[in-house]
Enzyme design. Structure first.
Site, PDB file in Angstrom:
ATOM      1  N   ASP A 148       0.820  -1.212   0.000  1.00 15.61           N
ATOM      2  CA  ASP A 148       0.000   0.000   0.000  1.00 15.61           C
ATOM      3  C   ASP A 148       0.859   1.270   0.000  1.00 15.61           C
ATOM      4  O   ASP A 148       2.074   1.224   0.173  1.00 15.61           O
ATOM      5  CB  ASP A 148      -0.881  -0.050   1.250  1.00 15.61           C
ATOM      6  CG  ASP A 148      -2.160   0.762   1.123  1.00 15.61           C
ATOM      7  OD1 ASP A 148      -2.388   1.366   0.050  1.00 15.61           O
ATOM      8  OD2 ASP A 148      -2.940   0.778   2.087  1.00 15.61           O
ATOM      9  N   GLU A 193       1.863   6.274  -3.075  1.00 13.70           N
ATOM     10  CA  GLU A 193       1.644   7.633  -3.568  1.00 13.70           C
ATOM     11  C   GLU A 193       1.965   8.718  -2.545  1.00 13.70           C
ATOM     12  O   GLU A 193       1.738   9.900  -2.793  1.00 13.70           O
ATOM     13  CB  GLU A 193       0.197   7.790  -4.040  1.00 13.70           C
ATOM     14  CG  GLU A 193      -0.885   7.525  -2.996  1.00 13.70           C
ATOM     15  CD  GLU A 193      -1.103   6.061  -2.701  1.00 13.70           C
ATOM     16  OE1 GLU A 193      -1.716   5.382  -3.524  1.00 13.70           O
ATOM     17  OE2 GLU A 193      -0.658   5.596  -1.644  1.00 13.70           O
ATOM     18  N   ASP A 225      -9.484   2.711  -3.039  1.00 14.05           N
ATOM     19  CA  ASP A 225     -10.469   2.797  -1.960  1.00 14.05           C
ATOM     20  C   ASP A 225     -11.781   3.421  -2.425  1.00 14.05           C
ATOM     21  O   ASP A 225     -12.081   4.578  -2.106  1.00 14.05           O
ATOM     22  CB  ASP A 225      -9.892   3.613  -0.800  1.00 14.05           C
ATOM     23  CG  ASP A 225      -8.654   2.978  -0.205  1.00 14.05           C
ATOM     24  OD1 ASP A 225      -8.411   1.792  -0.464  1.00 14.05           O
ATOM     25  OD2 ASP A 225      -7.937   3.677   0.522  1.00 14.05           O
TER      26      ASP A 225
END
Length: 667
Positions: A392, A395, A459
Site C-alpha cells: 500500500d 503515492e 479505496d
C-alpha cells in the site's frame, strides 16, 4: 518517423499519421517557467502553478534529425528536438539550450471525433477526450464529485474529496483512435489536455527526456506494443484459481469466520488479514500498526495456523507499506542506519499519517531499499510464511523531503510507486517465488508493470455513485489494461465508509457478481468494519457470495487461457469492447461494460434497485446470454433480466469455450 518540411514549418509523420504540425502562426511547442506550490495533507495534494513565462517558439530550423526552436528568426535557440525511429516507433528527445526553462507545452495534432484512452488508471472517464487530466500520484479522494455532499464534507474535514482526475496511478501515456500511442518519459508533474478539436496539449513541469510515439495497424497490436514497452507481468499464482481471497481483520476470530464462509459453500484460495501486524485506533477507524512483523497477541500461533490452511489449499496474505511508525520496533533500526528521507535540517523526516507519525524509507538509497526488501519483506513476511500482501501507500512521498540520490522530491514523487513495486518484486525474487507470491498495489507510474503482478482499484466508497462507486472499477481496469497491466481487481463491497455512508446487501451482491468475472476475486471489510455489513453477517449475502465464487472457479479453464495470453502477448484479461471490435465506433466510449478475454462480454449492474439491464453488444458477432441461452445479433442495445445472481454476461456464439460458458446455468 520522418520530418517533412514546408515553407513555413514542418510536419512530423509516423506511419502516415501526422503527429506534430508546426507553422509560425500555429506553433507546436511552447516553453517557459513556472513556480509551483504543492501542499500535501495525508496523501491529498493541493497544487497550483504560477506561470512566469509561456512563450510560443514560432521559429523552427530543421537540420537533419534535429529541430532548433527559437521565438523568432535571429533569436537564441531555446530548445532542440532530436527525432529518431522507424515507421512503427519514434521518439523526440529534448535538449534545453536555455537552462531557465522548466515548463514545456507540446501540441499534438488531433482530429474531430478522435478518442483517447489511458492516462494510467483513470476512474471516472475512460475516453479522456474533452477533459484535462493532471498526472500526479495521490489519494483519489472520497466521492470525487464536487457536486456531492460526501465530497464536500471530505474536502472540509481533510481536503480529501478529490475530483474526476485524481488517481493513485497516473501515467503520461495515452492511446488514440488514430492507432498511435504517445508516452512522455518524465517523472515530473504533467497534464494531458484533450479539450480542443484541433490539438492535444501536453504540459510538463520539466524538460522531458523524450516523447515516444508508437504506431500499429490494430488496437490489439498497439496494446501488445505497450506491454513490450513497459514490462510483462508474471502469470497469476496457481493457488489463486482455488477461489476468492477473503479479507478479514478480526484477529484470531478471522479463522472462525473463515470456516463459516467455507461451510456455506464458498470457494476460497486465500485468507487476507491486513491486521496481522496489530491495530491502533484513530478517528478514521481502526488503523494498522505500521511495524511490519506478525503480532502474535492478535494472531496467536499464526505460523501454525498458516501452515494448516496451506495444507487445505488456502494461502495467508498480509499487508505492508513503505513507512515505519516511530513507536514500532523497526523504526530505530532503520533510523540508526540512516535509511529514512531527511527534512530540511538533515534530520529524519516524520510524516503525519493521521494521528501517528512515520519515517519515509528512502528507496533512492540502494542500501535502504535492499534492507527493506530483505529485513522487512524477506525475513518478516516471506520467511514467516506469507503468500502475498497488499503493498500500500506508494503515492505518499512528501515533496519537501531530501533524498539520498539528490533529486528533488517533486521529481521523485511520481516515480515512488515504481520504486516501491521494485522493492517488493526484489524481495519475492530473492526467495525464488516470482509467480508464486502475489502482492497487489493501488499506486503506480511508468514501469510499475514490470514489477507489480496485480493492481487493485484503491479505496472506492461503499456505494453505487458514478465517480467513486462500483462502476469506477471497470474504468480503472480498462484504462490501466491498455498500458500493460494485465491483471486488475477491487475490494468487493468497496472500502471507504464516512459521514454515515455504509454498505448495503445489494452493493455487496452486485460487486461480487462483477468480481467473479475478474482475474482475482477478493473481499475487504473496509475502513470501519463494525459499521458496515460483511459477507458473513447476512445468510442471503453469504449464499450469493458463495455462488459467485463457484462461478469464478468454474471459469478457471477460460481464465488460464487469458493468463497465458497475457504472458505471451501482454493483452489484459479485462478489455475494452473496441479492442476486438475496432470497426464498431459505438464501442469506443463504452466504460461500464468490458470484454473478459475475447469471448465474454460482462456488463455489471452498477446502479441500485435495478432488475433489468441494458447494454450494447458489438456488431460483427452473435452473442449468447449465458443465463437464458438466448442469442442476440450484435450492433444494438439489448435489455435482459438481471436478478441477483444473474449479472448481464454474454458469450460469443461459436466460442471454443461455449460448453464451459453454458455450464454456468447449472451452478
Amino acid at each position: 518517423m520522418r520530418i517533412q518540411t514546408t515553407s513555413d514549418g514542418f510536419d512530423l509523420i509516423l506511419d502516415g499519421t501526422v503527429l506534430l504540425r508546426h507553422r509560425s502562426d500555429a506553433p507546436c511547442l511552447f516553453a517557459g517557467r513556472g513556480d509551483a506550490r504543492i501542499a500535501m495533507y495525508r496523501g491529498n495534494f493541493d497544487i497550483e502553478d504560477y506561470v512566469i513565462e509561456r512563450v510560443p517558439l514560432r521559429h523552427a530550423v530543421v537540420s537533419g534529425p534535429e529541430i532548433a526552436f527559437s521565438e523568432a528568426p535571429g533569436q537564441p535557440v531555446r530548445l532542440v528536438l532530436r527525432v529518431a525511429g522507424d515507421d512503427r516507433n519514434g521518439s523526440v528527445a529534448f535538449r534545453a539550450d536555455d537552462g531557465a526553462i522548466n515548463r514545456i507545452w507540446l501540441r499534438i495534432e488531433a482530429e474531430r471525433g478522435e478518442h483517447v484512452w489511458g492516462g494510467g488508471e483513470q476512474m471516472s472517464y475512460f475516453d479522456m477526450r474533452g477533459r484535462r487530466f493532471p498526472l500526479w500520484t495521490s489519494e483519489p479522494g472520497v466521492g470525487r464529485d464536487k457536486t456531492t455532499e460526501i465530497t464536500f464534507k471530505a474536502d472540509v474535514t481533510g481536503r480529501a474529496g478529490g475530483d474526476y482526475w485524481n488517481t493513485n496511478y497516473p501515467q503520461p501515456t495515452y492511446l488514440s483512435s488514430r492507432r498511435y500511442a504517445l508516452h512522455v518519459e518524465t517523472t515530473a508533474y504533467s497534464a494531458f489536455d484533450f479539450r480542443r478539436d484541433g490539438f492535444h496539449e501536453i504540459e510538463i513541469w520539466a524538460v522531458p527526456e523524450r516523447v515516444e510515439f508508437t504506431a500499429r495497424p490494430t488496437f490489439v497490436a498497439l496494446v501488445e506494443a505497450m506491454s513490450d514497452r513497459f514490462g510483462r507481468q508474471p502469470p497469476l499464482p496457481e493457488w489463486v484459481y482455488g477461489g476468492a481471497i477473503v479479507g478479514l481483520k478480526d484477529g484470531a476470530r478471522s479463522f472462525e469466520r473463515l470456516e463459516r464462509i467455507v461451510a456455506a459453500g464458498a470457494k476460497v484460495s486465500g485468507l487476507w488479514c491486513e491486521d496481522w501486524v496489530g491495530l491502533r485506533h484513530t478517528s478514521f477507524g481502526a488503523r494498522l500498526f505500521w511495524d511490519w512483523k506478525a503480532n502474535e497477541d492478535r494472531y496467536p500461533g499464526l505460523r501454525q495456523r498458516m501452515a494448516e490452511l496451506e495444507d487445505r489449499g488456502i494461502r495467508f496474505l498480509g499487508y505492508v507499506n513503505p513507512y515505519l511508525a516511530v513507536d514500532g520496533s523497526l523504526f530505530p533500526e532503520a533510523d540508526a542506519a540512516g535509511y529514512f528521507a531527511k527534512d530540511e535540517n538533515g534530520n529524519t523526516a516524520l510524516v503525519d499519517f493521521g494521528e501517528f507519525e512515520c519515517g519515509v524509507v528512502d528507496f533512492t538509497n540502494p542500501e535502504a531499499a535492499a534492507w527493506f526488501a530483505e529485513r522487512v519483506i524477506g525475513q518478516n513476511m516471506l520467511d514467516y510464511g506469507l503468500s502475498g500482501w497488499m503493498a500500500d501507500f506508494g503515492e505518499y512521498l512528501p515533496i519537501d523531503v531530501t533524498l539520498a540520490n539528490g533529486v528533488d522530491a517533486r521529481l521523485m514523487h511520481n516515480a515512488w510507486p515504481t520504486l516501491w513495486a521494485e522493492v517488493n518484486a526484489r524481495a519475492v525474487a530473492s526467495r525464488g517465488k516470482t509467480g508464486e507470491v502475489l502482492f497487489f498495489m493501488r499506486a503506480g507510474f511508468t514501469g510499475v508493470q514490470r514489477y507489480c503482478p496485480l493492481l487493485w482499484a484503491g479505496d472506492q466508497s461503499v456505494d453505487f455513485t458514478r465517480h467513486d462507486g462500483l462502476v469506477t472499477v471497470i474504468c480503472g481496469a480498462l484504462s490501466s489494461g491498455l498500458l500493460g497491466n494485465a491483471y486488475h481487481h477491487s475490494d468487493i463491497g468497496g472500502y471507504t465508509s464516512l459521514f454515515g455512508n455504509v454498505r448495503t446487501a445489494e452493493l455487496i451482491v452486485r460487486w461480487a457478481e462483477m468480481g467473479a468475472f475478474t482475474p482475482v476475486m477478493r473481499t475487504h471489510e473496509g475502513n470501519r468494519p463494525r459499521d458496515n455489513l460483511q459477507i458473513d453477517e447476512d445468510p442471503e449475502v453469504l449464499r450469493h457470495f458463495a455462488r459467485m465464487t463457484q462461478v469464478y472457479v468454474h471459469l478457471v479453464p477460460y481464465l488460464k487461457s487469458l493468463v497465458a495470453e497475457a504472458s505471451s502477448r501482454g493483452l489484459p484479461v479485462q478489455r475494452p469492447l473496441f479492442l476486438h471490435f475496432e470497426d464498431d465506433a459505438r464501442t469506443y466510449a463504452i466504460q461500464d461494460a468490458y470484454l473478459y478475454g475475447p469471448d465474454l462480454l460482462v456488463a455489471p449492474v452498477w446502479q441500485a434497485g435495478r432488475t433489468e439491464w441494458t447494454t450494447y453488444l458489438p456488431k460483427g458477432a452473435e452473442w449468447v446470454h449465458v443465463w437464458s441461452g438466448e442469442t442476440y445479433a450484435g450492433g444494438s442495445d439489448v435489455t435482459v433480466a438481471a436478478p441477483f445472481g444473474q449479472p448481464p454476461v454474454f458469450h460469443r456464439a461459436g466460442s471454443r469455450f461455449g460448453d464451459l460458458f453454458a455450464g454456468l446455468r447449472n451452478l
